[in-house]
Design an enzyme around this catalytic site. Structure first.
Site, mmCIF file in Angstrom:
data_model
loop_
_atom_site.group_PDB
_atom_site.id
_atom_site.type_symbol
_atom_site.label_atom_id
_atom_site.label_comp_id
_atom_site.label_asym_id
_atom_site.label_seq_id
_atom_site.Cartn_x
_atom_site.Cartn_y
_atom_site.Cartn_z
ATOM 1 N N PHE A 145 -1.269 1.670 -3.120
ATOM 2 C CA PHE A 145 -0.385 0.606 -3.622
ATOM 3 C C PHE A 145 -0.972 -0.782 -3.348
ATOM 4 O O PHE A 145 -0.913 -1.665 -4.200
ATOM 5 C CB PHE A 145 0.996 0.658 -2.935
ATOM 6 N N ALA A 199 -4.502 -3.130 1.886
ATOM 7 C CA ALA A 199 -5.075 -3.420 0.557
ATOM 8 C C ALA A 199 -6.309 -2.569 0.264
ATOM 9 O O ALA A 199 -6.902 -2.707 -0.795
ATOM 10 C CB ALA A 199 -5.428 -4.905 0.463
ATOM 11 N N TYR A 234 8.837 9.845 10.129
ATOM 12 C CA TYR A 234 8.416 9.022 8.981
ATOM 13 C C TYR A 234 9.654 8.461 8.273
ATOM 14 O O TYR A 234 9.755 7.247 8.033
ATOM 15 C CB TYR A 234 7.555 9.841 8.009
ATOM 16 N N GLU A 280 -3.812 7.873 -1.405
ATOM 17 C CA GLU A 280 -4.407 8.636 -0.287
ATOM 18 C C GLU A 280 -3.333 9.066 0.718
ATOM 19 O O GLU A 280 -3.637 9.629 1.779
ATOM 20 C CB GLU A 280 -5.478 7.790 0.405
ATOM 21 N N ASP A 328 -6.069 -4.343 12.300
ATOM 22 C CA ASP A 328 -5.104 -3.275 12.534
ATOM 23 C C ASP A 328 -3.750 -3.946 12.767
ATOM 24 O O ASP A 328 -3.597 -4.708 13.733
ATOM 25 C CB ASP A 328 -5.542 -2.462 13.768
ATOM 26 N N ARG A 331 -10.539 -0.735 7.069
ATOM 27 C CA ARG A 331 -11.854 -0.286 6.590
ATOM 28 C C ARG A 331 -12.630 -1.427 5.921
ATOM 29 O O ARG A 331 -12.327 -1.817 4.795
ATOM 30 C CB ARG A 331 -11.664 0.894 5.617
HETATM 31 P P1 NDP Z 1 -2.587 4.949 1.174
HETATM 32 O O1 NDP Z 1 -2.908 5.888 2.290
HETATM 33 O O2 NDP Z 1 -3.345 5.083 -0.098
HETATM 34 O O3 NDP Z 1 -2.728 3.448 1.701
HETATM 35 C C1 NDP Z 1 -2.258 3.071 2.975
HETATM 36 C C2 NDP Z 1 -2.844 1.707 3.340
HETATM 37 O O4 NDP Z 1 -2.338 1.328 4.628
HETATM 38 C C3 NDP Z 1 -4.347 1.738 3.450
HETATM 39 O O5 NDP Z 1 -4.875 0.584 2.819
HETATM 40 C C4 NDP Z 1 -4.616 1.668 4.946
HETATM 41 O O6 NDP Z 1 -5.812 0.941 5.179
HETATM 42 C C5 NDP Z 1 -3.406 0.850 5.419
HETATM 43 N N1 NDP Z 1 -3.129 1.045 6.837
HETATM 44 C C6 NDP Z 1 -2.680 2.157 7.469
HETATM 45 N N2 NDP Z 1 -2.583 1.936 8.787
HETATM 46 C C7 NDP Z 1 -2.961 0.644 9.006
HETATM 47 C C8 NDP Z 1 -3.071 -0.177 10.152
HETATM 48 N N3 NDP Z 1 -2.772 0.271 11.373
HETATM 49 N N4 NDP Z 1 -3.487 -1.468 10.008
HETATM 50 C C9 NDP Z 1 -3.809 -1.938 8.790
HETATM 51 N N5 NDP Z 1 -3.718 -1.210 7.651
HETATM 52 C C10 NDP Z 1 -3.311 0.069 7.764
HETATM 53 O O7 NDP Z 1 -1.029 5.125 0.907
HETATM 54 P P2 NDP Z 1 -0.019 4.378 -0.111
HETATM 55 O O8 NDP Z 1 -0.683 3.316 -0.862
HETATM 56 O O9 NDP Z 1 0.683 5.443 -0.857
HETATM 57 O O10 NDP Z 1 0.997 3.784 0.943
HETATM 58 C C11 NDP Z 1 1.326 2.421 1.038
HETATM 59 C C12 NDP Z 1 2.736 2.298 1.595
HETATM 60 O O11 NDP Z 1 3.640 2.910 0.692
HETATM 61 C C13 NDP Z 1 2.956 2.988 2.935
HETATM 62 O O12 NDP Z 1 3.792 2.158 3.722
HETATM 63 C C14 NDP Z 1 3.684 4.277 2.562
HETATM 64 O O13 NDP Z 1 4.506 4.739 3.605
HETATM 65 C C15 NDP Z 1 4.497 3.796 1.391
HETATM 66 N N6 NDP Z 1 4.958 4.820 0.452
HETATM 67 C C16 NDP Z 1 4.081 5.702 -0.139
HETATM 68 C C17 NDP Z 1 4.555 6.638 -1.038
HETATM 69 C C18 NDP Z 1 3.666 7.670 -1.659
HETATM 70 O O14 NDP Z 1 4.179 8.730 -2.081
HETATM 71 N N7 NDP Z 1 2.369 7.433 -1.782
HETATM 72 C C19 NDP Z 1 5.963 6.657 -1.434
HETATM 73 C C20 NDP Z 1 6.796 5.725 -0.722
HETATM 74 C C21 NDP Z 1 6.288 4.828 0.143
HETATM 75 P P3 NDP Z 1 -6.914 1.255 6.294
HETATM 76 O O15 NDP Z 1 -6.950 2.746 6.485
HETATM 77 O O16 NDP Z 1 -8.171 0.677 5.727
HETATM 78 O O17 NDP Z 1 -6.430 0.510 7.482
HETATM 79 C C1 8X3 Z 2 6.540 8.758 0.567
HETATM 80 C C2 8X3 Z 2 7.442 9.573 -0.286
HETATM 81 O O1 8X3 Z 2 8.746 11.726 -0.392
HETATM 82 O O2 8X3 Z 2 6.527 11.842 0.574
HETATM 83 O O3 8X3 Z 2 7.256 7.868 1.338
HETATM 84 O O4 8X3 Z 2 8.334 10.832 1.794
HETATM 85 S S1 8X3 Z 2 7.780 11.046 0.465
#
Ligand code: NDP
Ligand code: 8X3
Length: 265
Positions: free
Chosen positions: A14, A10, A150, A186, A57, A35
């Site tokens: 997303f 969060a 991934y 991010e 985590d 964070r």
């Molecule tokens: P961001 O990097 O903006 O957000 C990722 C979030 O995941 C952060 O809040 C981070 O928080 C948290 N996170 C990562 N590792 C951990 C951990 N070990 N424990 C707890 N929290 C964790 O990316 P998105 O919002 O884009 O990604 C969210 C989801 O959507 C992911 O699963 C990603 O694979 C998926 N996704 C993203 C796409 C895109 O193009 N952006 C497309 C398709 C899917 P913190 O670092 O504070 O722990």
């Molecule tokens: C994130 C979308 O296309 O970068 O899951 O893999 S893509």
């Protein structure tokens, strides 16, 4: 009484957009991320919302269990678990990728998601009510170079979601897998280990999905009548499509051969 959603990841992208969306709808929030400062900022912005923030985590199974055991009474009945925390690391071919990156993705995207699900699902089954929403990806459906592990983790999320539906068919617990394509958050900064220039290039000249677009979809899947289960939602921006099969032709492949990858069938 208002409903409760637990959102992993969060602190950005997303997950943060979903927290804001569900707060607007009057839900109680449990927000999770590593964070602390970001959690504090979000909690401050949503000061009018009943909110419980936990620095966690998701890879730490014992701490996941302890977090759920320690939930304040008002937050114990979780209506929606949004398994959103996840990441991609690297875009190298499988022969060059960093094995540590692979392990981090597997531990977070697969094992973390399983820890949360296994810990929270029994309460949902007992109450015969609830919704698990997993954040998959188009990378779990379609291959592309460099997606190796991934994409593999998101293919797991896809099949795990379907298998959860199979396990829960005799309950009123719903399961949805959201599978977004190109979306600006991010995500790419993380993928390229903090290289913002390279991350910016991913979105250059495109109109990608936004975290708010995803939050709208996540909210929509929770808002359909309780007897309706949206199994999956595959969503891309209009500017994205699926590539044809790539065929590599060798230089010496004979008359008419082309000195490049030929994408025609
Ligand atoms: P961001 O990097 O903006 O957000 C990722 C979030 O995941 C952060 O809040 C981070 O928080 C948290 N996170 C990562 N590792 C951990 C951990 N070990 N424990 C707890 N929290 C964790 O990316 P998105 O919002 O884009 O990604 C969210 C989801 O959507 C992911 O699963 C990603 O694979 C998926 N996704 C993203 C796409 C895109 O193009 N952006 C497309 C398709 C899917 P913190 O670092 O504070 O722990
Ligand atoms: C994130 C979308 O296309 O970068 O899951 O893999 S893509």
């Amino acid at each position: 009484m208002s409903k409760t959603i637990l959102i992993t990841g969060a602190t950005s992208g997303f997950g943060r957009a979903c927290a804001e969306r569900f707060a607007r709808e009057g839900w109680r929030l449990i927000i999770i991320g590593r964070r602390q400062k970001r959690l504090d900022e979000l909690a401050g912005r949503l000061a009018a919302t009943p909110l419980h923030a936990v620095r966690l985590d998701v890879r730490d199974r014992d701490r996941v269990r302890a977090m759920v055991r320690a939930l304040p009474p008002a937050f114990r009945q979780i209506d929606v678990l949004l398994n959103n925390a996840g990441l991609a690391l690297g875009l190298e071919g499988a022969h060059e990728a960093d094995p540590d990156d692979w392990e981090t993705m597997i531990d977070t995207n697969i094992k973390g998601l399983c820890h949360l699900t296994r810990t929270i699902l029994p309460g949902m089954v007992e109450r015969d009510r609830g919704h698990i929403i997993n954040m998959g990806s188009v990378a779990g459906i379609y291959p592309y170079p460099g997606a190796n592990v991934y994409g593999g983790t998101k293919a797991f999320v896809r099949q795990f979601s379907r298998n959860l539906i199979a396990d829960l068919v005799a309950t009123r617990v719903r399961v949805t897998n959201i599978e977004p394509g190109l979306a600006e958050s991010e995500f790419s900064i993380v993928r390229f280990h903090g290289d913002r220039t390279r991350a910016d290039q991913v979105y250059q000249g495109t109109e990608p999905l936004t975290p708010d677009d995803i939050a709208e979809i996540v909210h929509w899947v929770t808002s359909v009548p309780p007897h309706v289960n949206i199994n999956s939602v595959e969503v891309m921006p209009v500017c994205q499509g699926c590539a044809p099969f790539a065929i590599h032709r060798r230089r010496d492949a004979g008359p008419g051969s082309r000195d490049r990858d030929d994408q025609s069938p």
